[in-house]
Design a protein around this motif. Sequence first.
Motif, short mmCIF file in Angstrom:
data_model
loop_
_atom_site.label_atom_id
_atom_site.label_comp_id
_atom_site.label_asym_id
_atom_site.label_seq_id
_atom_site.Cartn_x
_atom_site.Cartn_y
_atom_site.Cartn_z
N HIS A 120 0.83 -1.21 0.00
CA HIS A 120 0.00 0.00 0.00
C HIS A 120 0.87 1.26 0.00
O HIS A 120 0.88 2.02 0.97
N ASP A 158 -11.28 -4.31 16.77
CA ASP A 158 -11.07 -5.51 15.95
C ASP A 158 -9.85 -6.26 16.47
O ASP A 158 -8.76 -5.69 16.57
N VAL A 160 -6.59 -8.34 16.68
CA VAL A 160 -5.46 -8.42 15.77
C VAL A 160 -4.57 -9.62 16.10
O VAL A 160 -4.15 -10.36 15.21
N GLU A 272 -14.97 4.46 8.95
CA GLU A 272 -13.68 3.88 8.63
C GLU A 272 -13.24 4.35 7.24
O GLU A 272 -13.93 4.14 6.26
N ASP A 274 -10.74 4.50 3.80
CA ASP A 274 -10.16 3.44 2.97
C ASP A 274 -8.80 3.00 3.51
O ASP A 274 -8.49 1.80 3.56
N ARG A 277 -9.26 0.90 6.62
CA ARG A 277 -9.75 -0.44 6.28
C ARG A 277 -8.61 -1.32 5.76
O ARG A 277 -8.49 -2.49 6.15
N LEU A 278 -7.78 -0.77 4.88
CA LEU A 278 -6.68 -1.56 4.32
C LEU A 278 -5.67 -1.94 5.41
O LEU A 278 -5.13 -3.06 5.41
N ARG A 280 -6.36 -2.31 8.63
CA ARG A 280 -7.01 -3.33 9.47
C ARG A 280 -6.95 -4.69 8.80
O ARG A 280 -6.59 -5.70 9.44
N GLN A 281 -7.27 -4.75 7.52
CA GLN A 281 -7.27 -6.04 6.82
C GLN A 281 -5.86 -6.63 6.76
O GLN A 281 -5.69 -7.84 6.91
N TRP A 282 -4.87 -5.76 6.57
CA TRP A 282 -3.48 -6.25 6.55
C TRP A 282 -3.08 -6.78 7.92
O TRP A 282 -2.46 -7.86 8.02
N GLN A 284 -4.99 -8.00 10.29
CA GLN A 284 -5.68 -9.23 10.61
C GLN A 284 -5.14 -10.40 9.79
O GLN A 284 -5.11 -11.53 10.27
N ALA A 285 -4.69 -10.13 8.57
CA ALA A 285 -4.08 -11.19 7.76
C ALA A 285 -2.73 -11.61 8.32
O ALA A 285 -2.36 -12.79 8.26
#
Length: 291
Positions: A120, A158, A160, A272, A274, A277-278, A280-282, A284-285
Motif C-alpha cells: 500500500h 477488531d 489483531v 472507517e 479506505d 480499512r486496508l 485493518r485487513q493487513w 488481521q491477515a
Amino acid sequence: MLRPQLPLNALRAFEAAARHQNFTRAALELCVSQAALSHQIRALENRLGVSLFHRLPRGVALTDEGARLYPVLNEAFDRIAVSLDRFVGGHFREVLRVGVVGTFATGWLLPRLADFHARHPQIDLRLQTHNNRIDLAGEGLDLAIRFGEGDWQGQVSDAVLDAPFAPLCAPALARLLHQPRDLANVALLRSYRTDEWPRWLQAAGVTELEARGPVFDSSLTLASAAAAGNGVALLPLKMFGQDLAQGRLIQPFAPVLDLGRYWLTRLRSRPESDAARLFRQWLQAQGEVTG
C-alpha cells in the motif's frame, strides 16, 4: 456553495506580501516583477473596497482588514500545498495516524512494516507509541493498537493478535528455577496490571506465593529488567520472540496465561476510511487470532 470567480493570482500576491511584509521579497518568491505584484494587490483592494496594507517608507504593514484576511489565505494555501504533496507516482497518499502500544510496535509491527508499505504505497503511515493509555480524539489519531479485552467505550475494536503470557528471565536466573515454587526466591517484576502474577501463579498451582517486586509501566522496561537479571517478568511471548530465539530471555516454565489480546481500535463516531480499512485487513491477515 456557489463561489464567485476567485482572483487567485491577486490572493497569492497578497498572501506572499503579507507573509514577507515586503513587496520585493514576495515578488521574488512568485517570480513576478514588483510592479506586477503591486498591481495585483491594488486590484484586490479595489475589488474588496478596502486597503489591505499601509505603505511605509521601508516595507508595508497590514491594515486591520488585511490582518483578518491573511490567516485565512495562509491556512488555505498551506492545506492546498499539503494535499498536492501527497500525490506521488500518480497516486494520492492518504495519511493514516496510528497510536501503537510500544511493546507491539517493537516486538511485532516494525519487522512487518516493509510488507505493508510494499502493498500500500499510497498510504502515508505515521506511528506514535504509547503505554496502552491513549486518547484517540485528543491526540489526533485515526486508529490505536492497544492491549486488553476490546471493550473500550465509544470505540470499534477488531482483534489483531492473541498474546499468551509466560514468565521470562535471564539465562543465569533460569538455571536456578526448577519448579514454579522456586519463584519465592526471586523478585517478580510487575506491571501496573496488578492481577497478572496472581492469575499466573494460580494457574501454575502456586496459590500460596505472594507476588512482590518492582513495578514497571511498560513491557519493554520489564523485559529489559528481566534480561539484566533483576528478576522474572510475566510477558507476552509473541512480542519477545527474537529475545527468546537469541537466548537473551528464557521461558523457565511451560504454563501460559491468556490476559487479553491486541486490538485495533477507532472511534465509533468516525467512519472507517479506505486507508484504515486496508491497514485493518493487513493486520488481521498478518496476525493470529483464535476464537
